[in-house]
Write a protein that holds these residues in place. Sequence first.
Motif, short mmCIF file in Angstrom:
data_model
loop_
_atom_site.label_atom_id
_atom_site.label_comp_id
_atom_site.label_asym_id
_atom_site.label_seq_id
_atom_site.Cartn_x
_atom_site.Cartn_y
_atom_site.Cartn_z
N HIS A 165 -3.33 -13.66 -4.67
CA HIS A 165 -4.29 -13.30 -5.72
C HIS A 165 -4.40 -11.79 -5.83
CE1 HIS A 165 -8.41 -11.73 -6.51
NE2 HIS A 165 -8.26 -12.48 -7.60
N MET B 199 -4.90 -7.19 0.17
CA MET B 199 -3.95 -6.25 -0.45
C MET B 199 -4.64 -5.44 -1.55
SD MET B 199 -0.59 -6.98 -2.70
CE MET B 199 -1.59 -7.08 -4.18
N THR C 42 0.84 -1.21 0.00
CA THR C 42 0.00 0.00 0.00
C THR C 42 0.87 1.25 0.00
OG1 THR C 42 -1.65 -1.21 1.30
CG2 THR C 42 -1.92 1.17 1.17
N GLY D 265 -9.42 -13.22 -1.46
CA GLY D 265 -8.10 -12.75 -1.92
C GLY D 265 -8.09 -11.25 -2.16
N GLN E 118 3.64 -12.39 -3.52
CA GLN E 118 3.70 -11.00 -3.02
C GLN E 118 5.14 -10.44 -2.99
OE1 GLN E 118 1.16 -10.10 0.34
NE2 GLN E 118 2.26 -8.21 0.82
N ARG F 265 2.55 -13.83 1.22
CA ARG F 265 1.27 -13.58 1.90
C ARG F 265 0.20 -13.59 0.81
NH1 ARG F 265 2.08 -8.34 5.38
NH2 ARG F 265 3.54 -7.82 3.72
N ASP G 96 -3.99 -2.35 5.25
CA ASP G 96 -4.34 -3.15 6.43
C ASP G 96 -4.49 -2.29 7.68
OD1 ASP G 96 -4.21 -5.41 4.88
OD2 ASP G 96 -2.87 -6.52 6.23
N GLU H 280 10.12 3.24 6.95
CA GLU H 280 9.82 1.82 7.12
C GLU H 280 10.73 1.24 8.19
OE1 GLU H 280 7.75 -0.79 6.10
OE2 GLU H 280 9.05 -1.95 7.42
C1 LIG Z 1 -1.86 -15.79 4.56
C2 LIG Z 1 -2.29 -14.54 3.89
C3 LIG Z 1 -2.89 -14.61 2.64
C4 LIG Z 1 -3.28 -13.45 1.98
N1 LIG Z 1 -3.83 -13.54 0.73
C5 LIG Z 1 -4.16 -12.41 0.06
C6 LIG Z 1 -4.58 -12.47 -1.30
O1 LIG Z 1 -4.63 -13.53 -1.91
N2 LIG Z 1 -4.91 -11.30 -1.93
C7 LIG Z 1 -4.81 -10.09 -1.30
O2 LIG Z 1 -5.15 -9.07 -1.92
N3 LIG Z 1 -4.38 -10.01 -0.01
C8 LIG Z 1 -4.03 -11.13 0.67
N4 LIG Z 1 -3.52 -11.04 1.93
C9 LIG Z 1 -3.40 -9.73 2.59
C10 LIG Z 1 -2.15 -8.93 2.20
O3 LIG Z 1 -0.98 -9.67 2.39
C11 LIG Z 1 -2.14 -7.67 3.04
O4 LIG Z 1 -3.41 -7.07 2.94
C12 LIG Z 1 -1.07 -6.67 2.57
O5 LIG Z 1 0.22 -7.14 2.77
C13 LIG Z 1 -1.24 -5.35 3.34
O6 LIG Z 1 -0.37 -4.42 2.81
P1 LIG Z 1 -0.08 -3.07 3.60
O7 LIG Z 1 0.97 -2.38 2.80
O8 LIG Z 1 -1.35 -2.36 3.89
O9 LIG Z 1 0.52 -3.54 5.02
P2 LIG Z 1 1.82 -4.40 5.32
O10 LIG Z 1 2.20 -5.28 4.18
O11 LIG Z 1 1.57 -5.07 6.63
O12 LIG Z 1 2.96 -3.31 5.48
C14 LIG Z 1 3.01 -2.45 6.60
C15 LIG Z 1 4.45 -1.96 6.77
O13 LIG Z 1 4.50 -0.95 7.77
C16 LIG Z 1 5.69 -1.10 8.52
N5 LIG Z 1 5.49 -0.42 9.82
C17 LIG Z 1 4.56 -0.72 10.76
N6 LIG Z 1 4.66 0.14 11.80
C18 LIG Z 1 5.68 0.98 11.50
C19 LIG Z 1 6.26 2.09 12.20
N7 LIG Z 1 5.81 2.49 13.40
N8 LIG Z 1 7.29 2.75 11.62
C20 LIG Z 1 7.76 2.36 10.40
N9 LIG Z 1 7.24 1.31 9.71
C21 LIG Z 1 6.21 0.64 10.26
C22 LIG Z 1 5.84 -2.61 8.63
O14 LIG Z 1 7.16 -2.98 8.92
C23 LIG Z 1 5.39 -3.07 7.24
O15 LIG Z 1 6.46 -3.17 6.33
C24 LIG Z 1 -3.11 -12.20 2.61
C25 LIG Z 1 -2.50 -12.12 3.88
C26 LIG Z 1 -2.09 -13.28 4.50
C27 LIG Z 1 -1.42 -13.17 5.84
#
Ligand SMILES: Cc1cc2nc3c(=O)[nH]c(=O)nc-3n(C[C@H](O)[C@H](O)[C@H](O)COP(=O)(O)OP(=O)(O)OC[C@H]3O[C@@H](n4cnc5c(N)ncnc54)[C@H](O)[C@@H]3O)c2cc1C
Length: 492
Positions: free
Chosen positions: A46, A301, A14, A298, A106, A43, A288, A33
């Motif tokens: 899809h 993300m 994101t 799925g 991913q 993770r 998230d 980060e």
């Molecule tokens: C088993 C599994 C299967 C999945 N399958 C799917 C799928 O098929 N399709 C789909 O669309 N989604 C799927 N997802 C969900 C998807 O992986 C997540 O929704 C996605 O990774 C979220 O992205 P994000 O960038 O919002 O958060 P994240 O990937 O969690 O990234 C957040 C980042 O913020 C950083 N951070 C946190 N706090 C701080 C701080 N205070 N200071 C600096 N950095 C910080 C962390 O280190 C991390 O790198 C799945 C998840 C899992 C666990």
Amino acid sequence: MERFDVAIIGYGPTGATLAHLLGQCGVKVLVLEREASAYHLPRAVHLDAEVMRVMQWVGIADALEPKTARHPGMRFVGPDGSLLLDWPRPQGPGPQGWRANYRFHQPDLEKLLRDHMAERESVTVRTRCEVFSIQDGEDEAELRYEDMRDGKVRRVAAQYVVGCDGARSLVRRFIESDMEDFGFHERWLVVDVILNGEKPELGDHSVQYCVPERPATYVRCPGQRRRWEITVLPEEDSVEIVRPQRVWELLSPWLKPQEAVLERAAVYVFHSLVAKTWRKGRLVLAGDACHQTPPFMGQGMCAGIRDAANLYWKLALVCRGLVTGTSAERLLGTYESERRPNAREYIETAVRLGGLINTCGTEEALRAALRTEDGTARMESIAPPLGPGLGTGGGAGRLFGQPVLADGERLDAAYPHQFVVVSEPDLIDGMAPPEGAAFISTAASPDAAEHLQRTGARAAVLRPDRYTLGTAETRQELAGLVAAIPPGPRTN
Ligand SMILES: Cc1cc2nc3c(=O)[nH]c(=O)nc-3n(C[C@H](O)[C@H](O)[C@H](O)COP(=O)(O)OP(=O)(O)OC[C@H]3O[C@@H](n4cnc5c(N)ncnc54)[C@H](O)[C@@H]3O)c2cc1C
């Protein structure tokens, strides 16, 4: 103190997508980060056509596509192995210009997002920097972070802070947002394997095993990777169940230990939560940090990428001073009002589907959960519109397709980050597009005419994120919509 237009906390998919899109609009961005590198284990597996279209804007879709696997569809199987529901997925490019669904890894996507960040001159990325304090002020927000590269605490200021900091978001706590709970909280064992050789009998379809004793999901991933997600029973221990011997016992209906290498086995608690407040003052949430879904659609993300696509151009307009005062407030307010109901609806569908997989739902109930009326279930039919926001009327808030224009170029490549009017010629005859916007006459593009026809309207005004600002039947209606177009963000 260093000053930025936007500080993004979190460099997951994101945060990285948002940084790219803001960077393309010339916005000065800082990404902070905590971790040194991207999370290396799979993770998400899809993603859908809308996400692929956003990756096209970022400039990595062509590099990502060869790393993906075909997704023929999903099958729901009963306890006796009988097929409860076949959900085939359309193959070949669809209205978005991309296939409806992709299987992907991913870490491949995150690597591409990071590798290409060097192209964004106005984006600064600092890894190993953990934000621990945010103070929202009248003119700017101030962040404090620990720079683990030299152990120093540093301060920066930004006009806006976007928390893309994942499920345990710090920014969400500063906003003091509660979570709306949709009631699904289950432990699932997630197992990723790499096959040693071919295993065609596993098939290319995703399979939902609707077995009440132990519901499970199989997913065919790119290359030799395969995924199983298996329910953890209440009496089972999360530590015991990830031991290799137990994992192989659970995989025994499909696979023998000599046939694959275990890449990882971990227990996740899948939640169904949506933040009640997505923005407070200069602090905003995305990904998230503001929504978590069970994995059955799925879409976790994917929802975060949709957040980034909805938010970037609004922030760009405000940060570049093209929209100011109460108009800026209103524009930024539409981020939550548009995205929250959309994210909610996906989660509600995933929860319904999860309930049916758990209880071995009937074919009828499964169809109902997927909102299909005929024999063929379609993802398109469950893709909800945006909530109420910028546009008005029934035609607003719908994702428009991506026509190929007369010269063979795709719409989004020809007019990146701009408002675009797609119209029958007589409605725009003699009308000039506002600064930074473009008019496409259906007379000049048969493909645009076909896309417009799907809306049932004579003209459609598309926002930079390609959702409709509205649709029109008359010149007067269209003139009203065109008058509401703000000056488009500049592209780099
Ligand atoms: C088993 C599994 C299967 C999945 N399958 C799917 C799928 O098929 N399709 C789909 O669309 N989604 C799927 N997802 C969900 C998807 O992986 C997540 O929704 C996605 O990774 C979220 O992205 P994000 O960038 O919002 O958060 P994240 O990937 O969690 O990234 C957040 C980042 O913020 C950083 N951070 C946190 N706090 C701080 C701080 N205070 N200071 C600096 N950095 C910080 C962390 O280190 C991390 O790198 C799945 C998840 C899992 C666990």
